[in-house]
Design a protein around this motif. Sequence first.
Motif, PDB file in Angstrom:
ATOM      1  N   ASP A  31      27.840  56.092  35.540  1.00  0.00           N
ATOM      2  CA  ASP A  31      26.806  55.189  36.044  1.00  0.00           C
ATOM      3  C   ASP A  31      27.488  54.126  36.920  1.00  0.00           C
ATOM      4  OD1 ASP A  31      24.934  56.538  34.563  1.00  0.00           O
ATOM      5  OD2 ASP A  31      25.066  55.215  32.850  1.00  0.00           O
ATOM      6  N   GLY A  32      26.841  53.543  37.864  1.00  0.00           N
ATOM      7  CA  GLY A  32      25.425  53.483  37.967  1.00  0.00           C
ATOM      8  C   GLY A  32      25.056  52.909  39.324  1.00  0.00           C
ATOM      9  N   ARG A  64      30.009  51.473  35.771  1.00  0.00           N
ATOM     10  CA  ARG A  64      29.503  50.910  34.525  1.00  0.00           C
ATOM     11  C   ARG A  64      30.636  50.539  33.579  1.00  0.00           C
ATOM     12  NH1 ARG A  64      25.412  54.037  30.297  1.00  0.00           N
ATOM     13  NH2 ARG A  64      25.314  52.396  28.722  1.00  0.00           N
TER      14      ARG A  64
END
Length: 240
Positions: free
Chosen positions: A160-161, A166
Motif C-alpha cells: 500500500d498505498g 505504508r
Amino acid sequence: VFACGCSGSVYSCGVAIRGFVPVREDEEGDDDSSSTPRSSTERTPWSHWSAVALYMALAVGLLGLLPLAWILIHHGGHEPFLPEGYCNTTLAERPVEDPNATEAGYAAWAAMLVSQMTYEEKALLTRGFGWRHTFLAPGFYVGNILATPRLGLASINMQDGGQGFRTISRQIIGEVTAWPCALAVAATWDVTLTSDWAQAMGKEFRAKGANVALGPAVNVHRVAAGGRNAEYISGEDPAL
C-alpha cells in the motif's frame, strides 16, 4: 501470572461456595434459649470476603491472558514457508530490451516460461504469503507472491498505498514519506507536477523493495462518503 490467577480463582470459588452455604436453622427444642434463630438464606461473614477474593483472582487470571495472547499472536504457529530464492532478483531472459518486441513476442516468452513450470510452482503463483490470521509477519510486504528461482522469476512484492509506502513496522517509522493525496495533486491541474509526484513515489517504493504499488487509483466518486476517495486521481469528473 495466568497460572497463579487460575489457582487463586479455583480456591476462591471454593471459599465463596462455602461462604454462601445456607446456615442451618435452630431445631425445635434447643435448650440454648439465648441463641437467635437465623434464616436459611443468611450468609456467613466469610461470604463477603470470599466474593471479593473471587473477583480479584478472576481479574488476575484475565490479566494473565494478555501476555499469553501476545505470545500466541506473535510467536504461535509455524513460520511461513519460504523456499530458497524468495527475494531472487535475477530475472529470466525476456524481450524487454528489444525495441522491436511485439505483443506476440511477449506472449511467446510467457508461454515458454509457463510450459517449464511444475504444478507446485504454478500453484505458488496463486497463493499469498506473510500473514498470520489478521497479522502481518515481520519482514513481509502487504502482498507477497514467491519467486521461482529456477526460471529466474522474481517475487512480487505488493505494498500500500495511495499516499506513499505504508508504514507496517516500527523499524521504518521516520523513513517513509507522507505524500500529498492523489485528489489534492489532481486538483492542481498541473501535469508536470503530477508526473514528478508519481515518479518520486515510485522510486521510494522501488528503493524499499516493492515492485507493485497498490495505489493511487483512478475512479469516479460515486459515493461522496467513500473511504478511499482521497486516493483517486479522477475525483467526481469523468473527463478528468
